[in-house]
Write an enzyme that holds these catalytic residues in place. Structure first.
Site, PDB file in Angstrom:
ATOM      1  N   VAL A   1     -14.908  56.134  83.530  1.00 17.12           N
ATOM      2  CA  VAL A   1     -16.051  56.358  82.651  1.00 17.12           C
ATOM      3  C   VAL A   1     -17.368  56.142  83.393  1.00 17.12           C
ATOM      4  CG1 VAL A   1     -14.716  55.847  80.558  1.00 17.12           C
ATOM      5  CG2 VAL A   1     -15.930  53.985  81.703  1.00 17.12           C
TER       6      VAL A   1
ATOM      7  N   GLY B   1      -5.866  56.589  93.193  1.00 15.60           N
ATOM      8  CA  GLY B   1      -6.371  55.311  92.673  1.00 15.60           C
ATOM      9  C   GLY B   1      -6.071  55.050  91.213  1.00 15.60           C
ATOM     10  N   THR B   2      -4.852  55.372  90.789  1.00 15.43           N
ATOM     11  CA  THR B   2      -4.481  55.054  89.397  1.00 15.43           C
ATOM     12  C   THR B   2      -3.095  54.416  89.375  1.00 15.43           C
ATOM     13  OG1 THR B   2      -4.116  55.946  87.166  1.00 15.43           O
ATOM     14  CG2 THR B   2      -3.770  57.467  89.001  1.00 15.43           C
ATOM     15  N   SER B   3      -2.943  53.424  88.475  1.00 21.84           N
ATOM     16  CA  SER B   3      -1.702  52.638  88.452  1.00 21.84           C
ATOM     17  C   SER B   3      -0.571  53.351  87.724  1.00 21.84           C
ATOM     18  CB  SER B   3      -1.959  51.287  87.775  1.00 21.84           C
ATOM     19  OG  SER B   3      -2.365  51.502  86.435  1.00 21.84           O
TER      20      SER B   3
ATOM     21  N   ALA C   1      -8.844  54.117  99.293  1.00 24.74           N
ATOM     22  CA  ALA C   1      -9.285  55.489  99.015  1.00 24.74           C
ATOM     23  C   ALA C   1     -10.397  55.927  99.966  1.00 24.74           C
ATOM     24  CB  ALA C   1      -9.760  55.587  97.564  1.00 24.74           C
TER      25      ALA C   1
ATOM     26  N   HIS D   1     -11.453  60.316  79.718  1.00 20.93           N
ATOM     27  CA  HIS D   1     -11.590  59.100  78.904  1.00 20.93           C
ATOM     28  C   HIS D   1     -13.042  58.832  78.495  1.00 20.93           C
ATOM     29  CE1 HIS D   1      -7.483  57.329  80.449  1.00 20.93           C
ATOM     30  NE2 HIS D   1      -7.341  58.254  79.521  1.00 20.93           N
TER      31      HIS D   1
HETATM   32  C1  BJW Z   1      -6.931  51.448  94.813  1.00 23.42           C
HETATM   33  C2  BJW Z   1      -7.979  50.751  95.405  1.00 23.42           C
HETATM   34  C3  BJW Z   1      -8.576  51.377  96.517  1.00 23.42           C
HETATM   35  C4  BJW Z   1      -7.267  49.552  93.796  1.00 23.42           C
HETATM   36  N1  BJW Z   1      -8.134  52.573  96.958  1.00 23.42           N
HETATM   37  N2  BJW Z   1      -6.501  52.634  95.274  1.00 23.42           N
HETATM   38  C5  BJW Z   1       4.089  53.643  74.659  1.00 23.42           C
HETATM   39  C6  BJW Z   1       4.575  54.520  75.621  1.00 23.42           C
HETATM   40  C7  BJW Z   1       3.779  55.555  76.099  1.00 23.42           C
HETATM   41  C8  BJW Z   1       2.483  55.729  75.645  1.00 23.42           C
HETATM   42  C9  BJW Z   1       2.007  54.854  74.700  1.00 23.42           C
HETATM   43  C10 BJW Z   1       2.809  53.823  74.201  1.00 23.42           C
HETATM   44  N3  BJW Z   1       2.062  53.142  73.288  1.00 23.42           N
HETATM   45  C11 BJW Z   1       0.846  53.700  73.210  1.00 23.42           C
HETATM   46  C12 BJW Z   1       0.793  54.751  74.058  1.00 23.42           C
HETATM   47  C13 BJW Z   1      -0.363  55.645  74.317  1.00 23.42           C
HETATM   48  C14 BJW Z   1      -1.477  54.931  75.047  1.00 23.42           C
HETATM   49  C15 BJW Z   1      -0.920  54.299  76.329  1.00 23.42           C
HETATM   50  O1  BJW Z   1      -0.761  54.953  77.345  1.00 23.42           O
HETATM   51  N4  BJW Z   1      -0.656  53.003  76.298  1.00 23.42           N
HETATM   52  C16 BJW Z   1      -0.063  52.342  77.468  1.00 23.42           C
HETATM   53  C17 BJW Z   1      -0.778  51.034  77.703  1.00 23.42           C
HETATM   54  C18 BJW Z   1       1.417  52.230  77.258  1.00 23.42           C
HETATM   55  N5  BJW Z   1      -2.470  55.944  75.379  1.00 23.42           N
HETATM   56  C19 BJW Z   1      -3.399  56.297  74.515  1.00 23.42           C
HETATM   57  O2  BJW Z   1      -3.553  55.744  73.447  1.00 23.42           O
HETATM   58  C20 BJW Z   1      -4.270  57.477  74.921  1.00 23.42           C
HETATM   59  N6  BJW Z   1      -4.305  58.434  73.891  1.00 23.42           N
HETATM   60  C21 BJW Z   1      -3.182  59.078  73.505  1.00 23.42           C
HETATM   61  O3  BJW Z   1      -2.089  58.877  74.014  1.00 23.42           O
HETATM   62  O4  BJW Z   1      -3.398  60.015  72.519  1.00 23.42           O
HETATM   63  C22 BJW Z   1      -2.256  60.729  72.017  1.00 23.42           C
HETATM   64  C23 BJW Z   1      -1.859  61.898  72.855  1.00 23.42           C
HETATM   65  C24 BJW Z   1      -0.620  62.442  72.693  1.00 23.42           C
HETATM   66  C25 BJW Z   1      -0.228  63.515  73.444  1.00 23.42           C
HETATM   67  C26 BJW Z   1      -1.080  64.080  74.373  1.00 23.42           C
HETATM   68  C27 BJW Z   1      -2.312  63.562  74.510  1.00 23.42           C
HETATM   69  C28 BJW Z   1      -2.697  62.468  73.775  1.00 23.42           C
HETATM   70  C29 BJW Z   1      -5.687  57.026  75.161  1.00 23.42           C
HETATM   71  C30 BJW Z   1      -5.782  56.193  76.381  1.00 23.42           C
HETATM   72  C31 BJW Z   1      -7.195  55.664  76.559  1.00 23.42           C
HETATM   73  C32 BJW Z   1      -7.282  54.781  77.776  1.00 23.42           C
HETATM   74  N7  BJW Z   1      -8.533  54.174  77.809  1.00 23.42           N
HETATM   75  C33 BJW Z   1      -8.803  53.219  78.874  1.00 23.42           C
HETATM   76  C34 BJW Z   1      -9.980  52.328  78.419  1.00 23.42           C
HETATM   77  C35 BJW Z   1     -11.259  53.092  78.355  1.00 23.42           C
HETATM   78  C36 BJW Z   1     -12.309  52.172  77.942  1.00 23.42           C
HETATM   79  C37 BJW Z   1     -12.882  51.383  79.068  1.00 23.42           C
HETATM   80  O5  BJW Z   1     -13.099  51.906  80.158  1.00 23.42           O
HETATM   81  O6  BJW Z   1     -13.141  50.232  78.790  1.00 23.42           O
HETATM   82  O7  BJW Z   1      -9.062  53.905  80.089  1.00 23.42           O
HETATM   83  S1  BJW Z   1      -7.460  52.143  79.283  1.00 23.42           S
HETATM   84  C38 BJW Z   1      -7.874  51.993  80.963  1.00 23.42           C
HETATM   85  O8  BJW Z   1      -6.715  52.402  81.727  1.00 23.42           O
HETATM   86  C39 BJW Z   1      -8.986  53.025  81.220  1.00 23.42           C
HETATM   87  C40 BJW Z   1      -8.447  53.730  82.441  1.00 23.42           C
HETATM   88  O9  BJW Z   1      -9.014  55.036  82.539  1.00 23.42           O
HETATM   89  C41 BJW Z   1      -6.964  53.710  82.258  1.00 23.42           C
HETATM   90  C42 BJW Z   1      -6.165  53.911  83.512  1.00 23.42           C
HETATM   91  O10 BJW Z   1      -6.355  52.864  84.399  1.00 23.42           O
HETATM   92  P1  BJW Z   1      -6.368  53.145  85.950  1.00 23.42           P
HETATM   93  O11 BJW Z   1      -7.499  54.027  86.287  1.00 23.42           O
HETATM   94  O12 BJW Z   1      -5.023  53.586  86.382  1.00 23.42           O
HETATM   95  O13 BJW Z   1      -6.728  51.685  86.528  1.00 23.42           O
HETATM   96  P2  BJW Z   1      -5.762  50.477  86.926  1.00 23.42           P
HETATM   97  O14 BJW Z   1      -6.609  49.276  87.075  1.00 23.42           O
HETATM   98  O15 BJW Z   1      -4.614  50.377  86.031  1.00 23.42           O
HETATM   99  O16 BJW Z   1      -5.186  50.905  88.362  1.00 23.42           O
HETATM  100  C43 BJW Z   1      -6.011  51.013  89.513  1.00 23.42           C
HETATM  101  C44 BJW Z   1      -5.156  51.460  90.673  1.00 23.42           C
HETATM  102  O17 BJW Z   1      -6.011  51.643  91.794  1.00 23.42           O
HETATM  103  C45 BJW Z   1      -4.082  50.437  91.085  1.00 23.42           C
HETATM  104  O18 BJW Z   1      -2.838  51.102  91.297  1.00 23.42           O
HETATM  105  C46 BJW Z   1      -4.609  49.889  92.424  1.00 23.42           C
HETATM  106  O19 BJW Z   1      -3.562  49.582  93.362  1.00 23.42           O
HETATM  107  C47 BJW Z   1      -5.427  51.038  92.930  1.00 23.42           C
HETATM  108  N8  BJW Z   1      -6.526  50.663  93.830  1.00 23.42           N
HETATM  109  N9  BJW Z   1      -8.191  49.571  94.791  1.00 23.42           N
HETATM  110  C48 BJW Z   1      -7.138  53.145  96.338  1.00 23.42           C
HETATM  111  N10 BJW Z   1      -9.625  50.764  97.223  1.00 23.42           N
END
Ligand code: BJW
Length: 234
Positions: free
Chosen positions: A93, A176-178, A221, A109
């Protein structure tokens, strides 16, 4: 360059980590001091809007203290030079891809620098703090603006565009996503389902889905991404 005609790149918090933006799930994760369900759901916003607004106000203000790193800049270089189809889908974001120069970009997002009016449904650019007195630039009403961020349980932006691009692409790169949050974590499955694209993970460490990728490279990255862009453009 002729090797690929259609590229989809998914980025996550790891690409902004070296710019000083905290990731979500690391040891110094963004949510260490906050329970995710306190801030990142519509229910939490309904329960305590001031807390949620304050959390996002701090992060929005923090954008002024960070700058794009070599990974953002490298993707912008690819965007400018690659004459095939390209879509950079970011879960982030922050605005570091734009400030790095990327144009073919989709914020699935949402964006810290946008506000969403729950009264008239307009999305507006918003760089100041948000609170109860904030007035919608579109309808003029106060007290109805929220951060234009996709919270848990809400539908991410651009899913039709993303799904179509994933079906067409011949290269999918995840940076860079987990792989914890869906639907983004499922993009690799979509790519595999369509069967013909090469897939590459660029991450600090193996992600939850690393085994699904045809190729994975691990490291920061800021080093992996410029080197990979050089290869594609060579
Ligand atoms: C490096 C590095 C370096 C570090 N170089 N690498 C059960 C099963 C399956 C799904 C669900 C479930 N129960 C609920 C759900 C759905 C839910 C979900 O997925 N929940 C899970 C927790 C299980 N999802 C939703 O609700 C989504 N909507 C949805 O599903 O709608 C229905 C739908 C149906 C069908 C099709 C489409 C839609 C909405 C999800 C919204 C996520 N929002 C957030 C918060 C935003 C607000 C905020 O910013 O405060 O978005 S959650 C948070 O996680 C944020 C991120 O974008 C997202 C992903 O995180 P990301 O980017 O992967 O970060 P990290 O910290 O997890 O990982 C970082 C990585 O970088 C690590 O691997 C490091 O090693 C690496 N790294 N330094 C390279 N220098």
């Amino acid at each position: 360059m002729a090797k690929y005609r259609s590229i989809v790149i998914l980025t996550g918090a790891g690409i902004s980590a070296e710019s000083g933006v905290p990731t979500f799930r690391g040891p110094d994760g963004l949510w260490e001091g906050h329970r995710v369900e306190d801030v990142a759901t519509p229910e939490a916003f309904a329960r305590d809007p001031a807390l949620v607004q304050q959390f996002y106000n701090q992060r929005r203000a923090g954008l002024a203290r960070v700058a794009p790193n070599p990974a953002h800049v490298a993707l912008a270089r690819l965007d400018a030079a690659f004459d095939g189809e390209l879509l950079i889908v970011t879960q982030n974001v922050d605005d570091l891809h734009e400030r790095g120069g990327a144009r073919r970009l989709l914020h699935m997002h949402g964006e810290l620098n946008k506000a969403w009016c729950l009264a008239c449904d307009a999305r507006s650019g918003w760089t100041a703090d948000l609170d109860d007195d904030s007035r919608c630039p579109s309808c003029g009403r106060a007290g109805h603006l929220r951060p234009d961020i996709v919270w848990f349980g809400e539908m991410p932006y651009g899913m039709e565009t993303i799904e179509a691009a994933l079906a067409r692409c011949d290269l999918f790169v995840s940076i860079g996503t987990s792989g914890n949050v869906y639907p983004a974590a499922g993009f690799i499955s979509t790519v595999r389902y369509h069967g013909r694209a090469h897939s590459l993970e660029l991450n600090l460490e193996p992600s939850g889905g690393t085994g699904w990728f045809r190729e994975a490279r691990h490291g920061p990255a800021s080093q992996l991404v410029p080197a990979w862009v050089d290869e594609v453009l060579d």
